[in-house]
Structures are given as C-alpha cells and as structure tokens.
Scaffold this active site. Structure first.
Site, mmCIF file in Angstrom:
data_model
loop_
_atom_site.group_PDB
_atom_site.id
_atom_site.type_symbol
_atom_site.label_atom_id
_atom_site.label_comp_id
_atom_site.label_asym_id
_atom_site.label_seq_id
_atom_site.Cartn_x
_atom_site.Cartn_y
_atom_site.Cartn_z
ATOM 1 N N LYS A 37 -5.458 16.268 -8.037
ATOM 2 C CA LYS A 37 -4.929 15.908 -9.349
ATOM 3 C C LYS A 37 -4.293 17.123 -10.032
ATOM 4 C CE LYS A 37 -5.760 11.504 -9.766
ATOM 5 N NZ LYS A 37 -4.642 10.550 -9.894
ATOM 6 N N TYR A 57 -10.977 15.907 -5.152
ATOM 7 C CA TYR A 57 -10.248 15.012 -6.051
ATOM 8 C C TYR A 57 -9.566 15.811 -7.158
ATOM 9 C CZ TYR A 57 -9.814 11.809 -10.064
ATOM 10 O OH TYR A 57 -9.364 11.115 -11.156
ATOM 11 N N ASP A 77 0.871 -1.175 0.000
ATOM 12 C CA ASP A 77 0.000 0.000 0.000
ATOM 13 C C ASP A 77 0.909 1.227 0.000
ATOM 14 O OD1 ASP A 77 -1.745 2.077 0.485
ATOM 15 O OD2 ASP A 77 -2.764 1.121 2.183
ATOM 16 N N VAL A 78 0.977 1.917 -1.129
ATOM 17 C CA VAL A 78 1.897 3.045 -1.234
ATOM 18 C C VAL A 78 1.433 4.260 -0.441
ATOM 19 C CG1 VAL A 78 2.911 2.350 -3.435
ATOM 20 C CG2 VAL A 78 0.862 3.797 -3.421
#
Length: 267
Positions: free
Chosen positions: A157, A153, A59-60
């Site tokens: 991004k 979100y 899990d990064v």
C-alpha cells in the site's frame, strides 16, 4: 449537469464497500461507469441497482480480466477515469517471520500489481486518443503508519503512494492526473465496524475517531468524485487522507478529564 457528465469511469471492486460507494456516486454525477466485480452475487446486485453502469465480471489480478475491463470501456467510448479500488489485507494475522512467501505473492497481486497493470492500460489509451484523464488509487492509512502482523500488506500500500507521485509527474504533460485516497475506520465488507463494536463500546468511538463516527462508503465516494472531476483540475500527485482525523491525531486520544494523552491506559 453532473460533475462527470459524458465521462466513462472504470471502478474496480465496485460490488461492495468503498468501490460500491464510489460507483454509485459517479453514476449520480452523470458518469457511464464500468463497474468491475469478481463476485457473482455482487455482480447481479449491481446490474439490478446501478443505472448507467456496465457491470463486468472480472478478476483484475489476471491479464484476461484487465483486458475485459478495458474492452468494455472502449465500447463506451474509452475511459476518462480509472479508480483502482481493489485491495485486501490478506490471510491470517501472524508474525512476519512465519509468513510463507506465497502469501507475499498473493498480497502483491491484489494490492499493487493490478494497479500498475490497469494504470498502464489506461494511460496508453488516453495518450493514443489524446484524451486527458484522472487516475484515483485507493490506498490506506496503513501505508503511512506501522501495522504489526501486516507488514507486507502495508508495504504494498505504501508502494501505491510512490507510484502515484511518480506517474503524476511523468504524465502531467499529457493532461493525466494521478492521485490517491488513504481511508481509515470506514465501514466495508472487510472491516464491518458496526458488527465488531459492542453496544457498550459505542461511546468510545469519539475517542478513537476525532470526527466522532466511522466513515461510510459514500464519504469516500465524495472524495473520489472530487479527484475524478474538474473540481481538482490543479491537483495531482497527492494523497487525500479520508479517515475522520485518525492520521492527523497520530496516536493522541481525548481523556475523560477533558485533556489529551498519547499514553492510553486502556488501549
């Protein structure tokens, strides 16, 4: 000779969709791939189908997960390429003013924090080894246009775009290139267009996408290959819009009469 012969490439979220398409394309071009995936079943599928790949169940979003990824890369000789692919638009759609702050934290972790953490580890290793490299960040078209009910979100991004440009300038002297990809209308596990579109609506696809079809993971694999390889040796700090033309269209749609409109009567 493959375009990535002799290189070690980390691809996060490699178990499905765009990440899987990128990892598979890199393997085809000779790379030794560190394929990072959090899902058990997808890890098993990667191990059985992707040759020349070391599959890392991690899990990064966590420090221990990032550690595991870069330890694996060092065992293979050190990473030459990093693809920060993991991302998700998060929970249920709802107006921004009703969203709990805990959701913002989750969106930060999965869309931006790990990009910074993995990039820092990659750059530190490359500089210590005096090794050039390429970072490819996967963003989205939503970083460049509004998306109601997904403001947080979209913000994270969009942050990837600024981060990409700044890193590219800061580390160009070390031979480290940093670029991004902004996909749209691409078939993935998160957005399975083929399941969403009713048969009677398939004729509308050329109206929505100038190139007349939805994207496939391999389409993004080709773009990532370009940015990771020496084909793009003079490209850094930029974002490639891999979207079938939707961003360029800017809200313009073809009409049944053969003209164009930015005021569709049946959006």
């Amino acid at each position: 000779m493959g375009l990535l012969d002799g290189r070690v490439a980390i691809v996060t979220g490699a178990g499905a969709g765009i990440g899987r398409g990128i990892a598979a394309r890199f393997v085809e071009e000779g790379a030794a791939v560190v394929a990072v995936e959090i899902d058990d079943d997808r890890c098993a599928a990667l191990r059985s189908s992707l040759d020349a790949a070391m599959v890392v169940h991690a899990d990064v979003r966590t420090l221990s997960g990032v550690d595991a990824v870069f330890v694996a890369a060092e065992e293979m000789g050190g990473a030459d390429v990093l693809v920060n692919n993991v991302g998700h638009y998060g929970g249920g759609r709802g107006p921004f003013h009703t969203q709990p702050e805990a959701e913002w934290t989750e969106l930060h972790a999965i869309n931006f924090e790990h990009v910074m953490r993995c990039s820092q580890r990659f750059i530190s290793g490359a500089i210590a080894a005096d090794r050039p490299g390429s970072i490819v960040n996967v963003s989205t078209i939503e970083a460049f246009r509004g998306i109601p009910t997904r403001a947080v979100y979209s913000a994270y991004k969009a942050a990837i775009t600024g981060f990409t440009k700044s890193l590219a300038v800061e580390y160009a002297h070390a031979g480290i290139r940093v670029n991004a990809i902004a996909p749209d209308v691409t078939e993935t596990a998160q957005v399975p267009y083929s399941k969403w579109i009713k048969p009677q609506d398939e004729a509308m696809i050329p109206t929505w996408v100038p190139l007349g079809r939805f994207g496939q993971p391999d389409d993004l694999g080709g773009v990532a290959l370009f940015l990771a390889s020496d084909l793009s040796a003079f490209v850094t700090g930029t974002t490639v819009h891999a979207d079938g033309g939707t961003f360029a269209a800017g809200g313009w749609f073809p009409t049944a009469e053969g003209g164009w409109t930015n005021r569709p009567r049946n959006p």
